[in-house]
Write a protein that holds these residues in place. Sequence first.
Motif, PDB file in Angstrom:
ATOM      1  N   VAL A   1       0.881  -1.175   0.000  1.00 15.67           N
ATOM      2  CA  VAL A   1       0.000   0.000   0.000  1.00 15.67           C
ATOM      3  C   VAL A   1       0.914   1.219   0.000  1.00 15.67           C
ATOM      4  N   VAL A   2       0.807   2.023  -1.058  1.00 13.45           N
ATOM      5  CA  VAL A   2       1.673   3.180  -1.233  1.00 13.45           C
ATOM      6  C   VAL A   2       0.837   4.449  -1.107  1.00 13.45           C
ATOM      7  N   THR A   3       1.273   5.329  -0.206  1.00  6.77           N
ATOM      8  CA  THR A   3       0.622   6.621  -0.038  1.00  6.77           C
ATOM      9  C   THR A   3       1.563   7.696  -0.560  1.00  6.77           C
ATOM     10  N   GLY A   4       1.045   8.551  -1.425  1.00  5.04           N
ATOM     11  CA  GLY A   4       1.855   9.626  -1.988  1.00  5.04           C
ATOM     12  C   GLY A   4       1.471   9.891  -3.425  1.00  5.04           C
ATOM     13  N   ASP A   5       2.409  10.496  -4.149  1.00  2.00           N
ATOM     14  CA  ASP A   5       2.140  10.901  -5.520  1.00  2.00           C
ATOM     15  C   ASP A   5       3.072  10.252  -6.540  1.00  2.00           C
ATOM     16  N   ALA A   6       3.691   9.139  -6.212  1.00  3.19           N
ATOM     17  CA  ALA A   6       4.598   8.463  -7.143  1.00  3.19           C
ATOM     18  C   ALA A   6       3.802   7.800  -8.264  1.00  3.19           C
ATOM     19  N   ALA A   7       4.358   7.834  -9.464  1.00  3.13           N
ATOM     20  CA  ALA A   7       3.736   7.193 -10.618  1.00  3.13           C
ATOM     21  C   ALA A   7       3.825   5.678 -10.490  1.00  3.13           C
ATOM     22  N   GLU A   8       2.833   4.986 -11.017  1.00  2.24           N
ATOM     23  CA  GLU A   8       2.817   3.521 -10.955  1.00  2.24           C
ATOM     24  C   GLU A   8       4.056   2.930 -11.605  1.00  2.24           C
ATOM     25  N   ALA A   9       4.512   3.506 -12.704  1.00  2.10           N
ATOM     26  CA  ALA A   9       5.712   3.005 -13.377  1.00  2.10           C
ATOM     27  C   ALA A   9       6.935   3.119 -12.474  1.00  2.10           C
ATOM     28  N   ASP A  10       7.020   4.183 -11.694  1.00  3.39           N
ATOM     29  CA  ASP A  10       8.137   4.345 -10.766  1.00  3.39           C
ATOM     30  C   ASP A  10       8.076   3.314  -9.641  1.00  3.39           C
ATOM     31  N   VAL A  11       6.868   3.059  -9.147  1.00  6.90           N
ATOM     32  CA  VAL A  11       6.692   2.042  -8.105  1.00  6.90           C
ATOM     33  C   VAL A  11       7.085   0.676  -8.660  1.00  6.90           C
ATOM     34  N   ALA A  12       6.656   0.374  -9.878  1.00  9.65           N
ATOM     35  CA  ALA A  12       6.998  -0.908 -10.504  1.00  9.65           C
ATOM     36  C   ALA A  12       8.510  -1.041 -10.658  1.00  9.65           C
ATOM     37  N   GLY A  13       9.170   0.029 -11.044  1.00  9.06           N
ATOM     38  CA  GLY A  13      10.620   0.001 -11.191  1.00  9.06           C
ATOM     39  C   GLY A  13      11.326  -0.228  -9.866  1.00  9.06           C
ATOM     40  N   ALA A  14      10.838   0.402  -8.807  1.00 10.23           N
ATOM     41  CA  ALA A  14      11.428   0.223  -7.485  1.00 10.23           C
ATOM     42  C   ALA A  14      11.229  -1.201  -6.981  1.00 10.23           C
ATOM     43  N   VAL A  15      10.052  -1.752  -7.224  1.00 13.17           N
ATOM     44  CA  VAL A  15       9.779  -3.143  -6.819  1.00 13.17           C
ATOM     45  C   VAL A  15      10.702  -4.087  -7.598  1.00 13.17           C
ATOM     46  N   ALA A  16      10.892  -3.824  -8.884  1.00 13.65           N
ATOM     47  CA  ALA A  16      11.787  -4.647  -9.699  1.00 13.65           C
ATOM     48  C   ALA A  16      13.229  -4.514  -9.207  1.00 13.65           C
ATOM     49  N   GLU A  17      13.639  -3.316  -8.826  1.00 17.34           N
ATOM     50  CA  GLU A  17      14.985  -3.094  -8.299  1.00 17.34           C
ATOM     51  C   GLU A  17      15.218  -3.924  -7.032  1.00 17.34           C
ATOM     52  N   ALA A  18      14.158  -4.113  -6.255  1.00 15.58           N
ATOM     53  CA  ALA A  18      14.243  -4.926  -5.036  1.00 15.58           C
ATOM     54  C   ALA A  18      14.258  -6.421  -5.356  1.00 15.58           C
ATOM     55  N   GLY A  19      13.918  -6.783  -6.601  1.00 13.10           N
ATOM     56  CA  GLY A  19      13.970  -8.186  -7.011  1.00 13.10           C
ATOM     57  C   GLY A  19      12.623  -8.876  -7.133  1.00 13.10           C
ATOM     58  N   TYR A  20      11.541  -8.092  -7.181  1.00 10.52           N
ATOM     59  CA  TYR A  20      10.198  -8.667  -7.213  1.00 10.52           C
ATOM     60  C   TYR A  20       9.426  -8.062  -8.375  1.00 10.52           C
ATOM     61  N   ALA A  21       8.190  -8.483  -8.576  1.00  7.06           N
ATOM     62  CA  ALA A  21       7.409  -8.009  -9.724  1.00  7.06           C
ATOM     63  C   ALA A  21       6.087  -7.431  -9.267  1.00  7.06           C
ATOM     64  N   LEU A  22       5.851  -6.181  -9.635  1.00  2.86           N
ATOM     65  CA  LEU A  22       4.547  -5.569  -9.400  1.00  2.86           C
ATOM     66  C   LEU A  22       3.636  -6.075 -10.509  1.00  2.86           C
ATOM     67  N   THR A  23       2.507  -6.673 -10.132  1.00  2.00           N
ATOM     68  CA  THR A  23       1.631  -7.284 -11.136  1.00  2.00           C
ATOM     69  C   THR A  23       0.357  -6.494 -11.370  1.00  2.00           C
ATOM     70  N   GLY A  24       0.281  -5.293 -10.826  1.00  8.04           N
ATOM     71  CA  GLY A  24      -0.888  -4.440 -11.051  1.00  8.04           C
ATOM     72  C   GLY A  24      -1.493  -3.980  -9.755  1.00  8.04           C
ATOM     73  N   ARG A  25      -2.589  -3.281  -9.902  1.00  9.70           N
ATOM     74  CA  ARG A  25      -3.306  -2.798  -8.713  1.00  9.70           C
ATOM     75  C   ARG A  25      -4.126  -3.928  -8.125  1.00  9.70           C
ATOM     76  N   ALA A  26      -4.178  -3.944  -6.816  1.00 10.78           N
ATOM     77  CA  ALA A  26      -4.900  -5.017  -6.125  1.00 10.78           C
ATOM     78  C   ALA A  26      -6.230  -4.490  -5.604  1.00 10.78           C
TER      79      ALA A  26
END
Length: 68
Positions: free
Chosen positions: A43-68
């Motif tokens: 759960v992300v609170t703020g104004d970050a773009a979804e693409a940026d969140v996906a990139g950060a999750v990928a950098e951590a080694g995991y995959a963002l698969t969309g909104r839940a």
Amino acid sequence: MSTVTYAVEGMTCNHCVAAVTREVGGLTGVEDVAVDLPAGRIVVTGDAAEADVAGAVAEAGYALTGRA
């Protein structure tokens, strides 16, 4: 500011939680990030773009698969 819940694949332990929290929490515009390990969600609170969140999750080694 908005709050968005995303599904994340691959998180299995507290190390995963720490890695995702660190990477996503470091993004410009993110005010808070909460990881729900059993549900495989963040759960992300703020104004970050979804693409940026996906990139950060990928950098951590995991995959963002969309909104839940």
